[in-house]
Design an enzyme around this catalytic site. Structure first.
Site, mmCIF file in Angstrom:
data_model
loop_
_atom_site.group_PDB
_atom_site.id
_atom_site.type_symbol
_atom_site.label_atom_id
_atom_site.label_comp_id
_atom_site.label_asym_id
_atom_site.label_seq_id
_atom_site.Cartn_x
_atom_site.Cartn_y
_atom_site.Cartn_z
ATOM 1 N N GLY A 1 86.883 -56.746 63.139
ATOM 2 C CA GLY A 1 87.265 -55.724 62.172
ATOM 3 C C GLY A 1 88.548 -56.184 61.484
ATOM 4 C CB ALA A 2 89.406 -56.344 57.902
ATOM 5 N NE ARG B 1 85.501 -63.770 61.482
ATOM 6 C CZ ARG B 1 84.897 -62.606 61.744
ATOM 7 N NH1 ARG B 1 85.313 -61.855 62.735
ATOM 8 N NH2 ARG B 1 83.860 -62.201 61.038
ATOM 9 C CB CYS C 1 79.436 -53.814 60.825
ATOM 10 S SG CYS C 1 80.293 -55.193 61.629
ATOM 11 C CG ASP D 1 85.571 -57.792 56.354
ATOM 12 O OD1 ASP D 1 84.510 -57.168 56.516
ATOM 13 O OD2 ASP D 1 86.281 -58.192 57.286
ATOM 14 C CG ASN E 1 81.701 -54.099 55.314
ATOM 15 O OD1 ASN E 1 82.720 -54.303 55.989
ATOM 16 N ND2 ASN E 1 80.748 -53.309 55.746
ATOM 17 C CE LYS E 2 79.940 -58.599 60.278
ATOM 18 N NZ LYS E 2 80.199 -60.022 60.619
ATOM 19 C CE LYS F 1 90.381 -53.233 55.768
ATOM 20 N NZ LYS F 1 89.373 -52.456 56.474
HETATM 21 C C1 RUB Z 1 83.548 -56.324 60.642
HETATM 22 C C2 RUB Z 1 83.284 -55.617 59.353
HETATM 23 C C3 RUB Z 1 84.020 -54.341 59.147
HETATM 24 C C4 RUB Z 1 85.284 -54.628 58.318
HETATM 25 C C5 RUB Z 1 86.201 -53.413 58.294
HETATM 26 O O1 RUB Z 1 83.073 -57.631 60.638
HETATM 27 O O2 RUB Z 1 82.582 -56.061 58.494
HETATM 28 O O3 RUB Z 1 83.235 -53.421 58.463
HETATM 29 O O4 RUB Z 1 85.997 -55.723 58.867
HETATM 30 O O5 RUB Z 1 86.700 -53.151 59.568
HETATM 31 P P1 RUB Z 1 83.425 -58.597 61.884
HETATM 32 P P2 RUB Z 1 87.994 -52.225 59.768
HETATM 33 O O6 RUB Z 1 82.863 -57.924 63.106
HETATM 34 O O7 RUB Z 1 82.764 -59.888 61.559
HETATM 35 O O8 RUB Z 1 84.930 -58.733 61.980
HETATM 36 O O9 RUB Z 1 87.686 -50.922 59.117
HETATM 37 O O10 RUB Z 1 88.112 -52.113 61.273
HETATM 38 O O11 RUB Z 1 89.164 -52.922 59.141
#
Ligand code: RUB
Length: 278
Positions: free
Chosen positions: A18-19, A54, A108, A177, A188-189, A214
């Site tokens: 998660g970003a 990443r 995701c 992301d 995003n994913k 973001k």
């Molecule tokens: C995670 C993903 C999430 C974003 C946002 O991909 O796509 O939707 O990163 O996350 P991965 P957040 O599992 O490859 O990191 O809202 O937690 O920033």
């Protein structure tokens, strides 16, 4: 203090995912690193290694730009606090879009999207969630488990079934992301694009929860391609897929015209308002 190698490994292996979490995990490490090594060349190298672990998500990059200017240890705490505060505000702002009785589809594992769902539930709204498994690493299972633990009704579906079920939901809510300013895309994913297309076909609002760190104005931008070995083990056993190439991009590029609103800590905006933000 953990070693840089261990932190990078945790991030690359998606143990930390998660970003926002990736950014916070990296910032916590770099804070201790800078206390020992200062903001010189060693910091620049470590920061670059972490950013490259990443490379698609932009939050860490944007935080590092601020750190490179300010060069202060307390900036680390300021940024971590800012990110955590943003999530709380996103939850509050996003919950206003969610009515009691809503069925919501998510994809995701996004901390920011989940914060909205949890807030809506804490405000007493009766909601239920469709969570996609999210191939190949199945981060959607983590989402479903987290929701089930909170007694939020959740149905786990295959990614392929998203189009089948999307007509039954009231909205789709995902994280981000990056929000690319130059190409006007949500990143995003993988799987997010098909979900956005399906949601638009059935006129279901497609919401994105994303803090404003973001917003992505980087010149250089790449979609991370992950190793083939993440694809089902039984498929990639030696000899099984001879002569077949496997590709495994981690993220989708979703034209912002498919996004109804972006929920940020500053409020709920139309994508074009986000693109104009300074
Ligand atoms: C995670 C993903 C999430 C974003 C946002 O991909 O796509 O939707 O990163 O996350 P991965 P957040 O599992 O490859 O990191 O809202 O937690 O920033």
């Amino acid at each position: 203090m953990r070693s840089l190698e261990k932190v990078v490994e945790d991030i690359k292996s998606v143990k930390v995912q998660g970003a926002k979490e990736i950014a916070i995990y990296s910032l916590k490490f770099l804070k201790e690193f800078c206390k020992e090594n200062g903001f010189g060349l060693k910091f620049e190298v470590a920061a670059k290694v972490l950013e490259d672990a990443r490379p698609t998500a932009v939050v860490l990059h944007n935080c590092l730009e601020i750190l490179k200017k300010e060069k202060r240890i307390r900036t680390f705490d300021k940024l971590i606090k800012q990110l955590d505060k943003a999530t709380k505000r996103i939850a509050k702002n996003g919950s206003r879009l969610i009515k009691s009785g809503y069925k919501i589809m998510t994809h995701c594992h996004s901390g920011e999207a989940l914060a909205v769902i949890k807030k809506a539930r804490n405000e007493g709204k009766r909601i239920s969630i469709f969570a996609t498994i999210t191939e190949p690493l199945e981060q959607g299972v983590r989402t479903a488990k987290e929701l089930a633990k909170l007694k939020i009704p959740v149905t786990l579906i295959t990614d392929n079934a998203a189009g089948f079920f999307v007509k039954d939901v009231d909205c789709v809510l995902v994280g981000a992301d990056a929000i690319r300013v130059d190409s006007k895309e949500l990143i995003n994913k993988t799987g997010t694009l098909l979900l956005a297309l399906a949601a638009n076909e059935f006129k279901k609002p497609f919401y994105v929860a994303a803090n404003t760190l973001k917003i992505d104005r980087r010149k250089k931008f790449i979609i991370e391609e992950r190793p083939a070995k993440e694809i089902r083990q039984e498929l990639i056993r030696p000899g099984k897929l001879e002569g077949i190439k496997i590709r495994n991009p981690a993220f989708d590029r979703v034209p912002l015209r498919y996004v109804k609103n972006i929920i940020t800590e500053k409020g709920v905006f139309k994508p074009k308002e986000i693109l104009r933000m300074r």
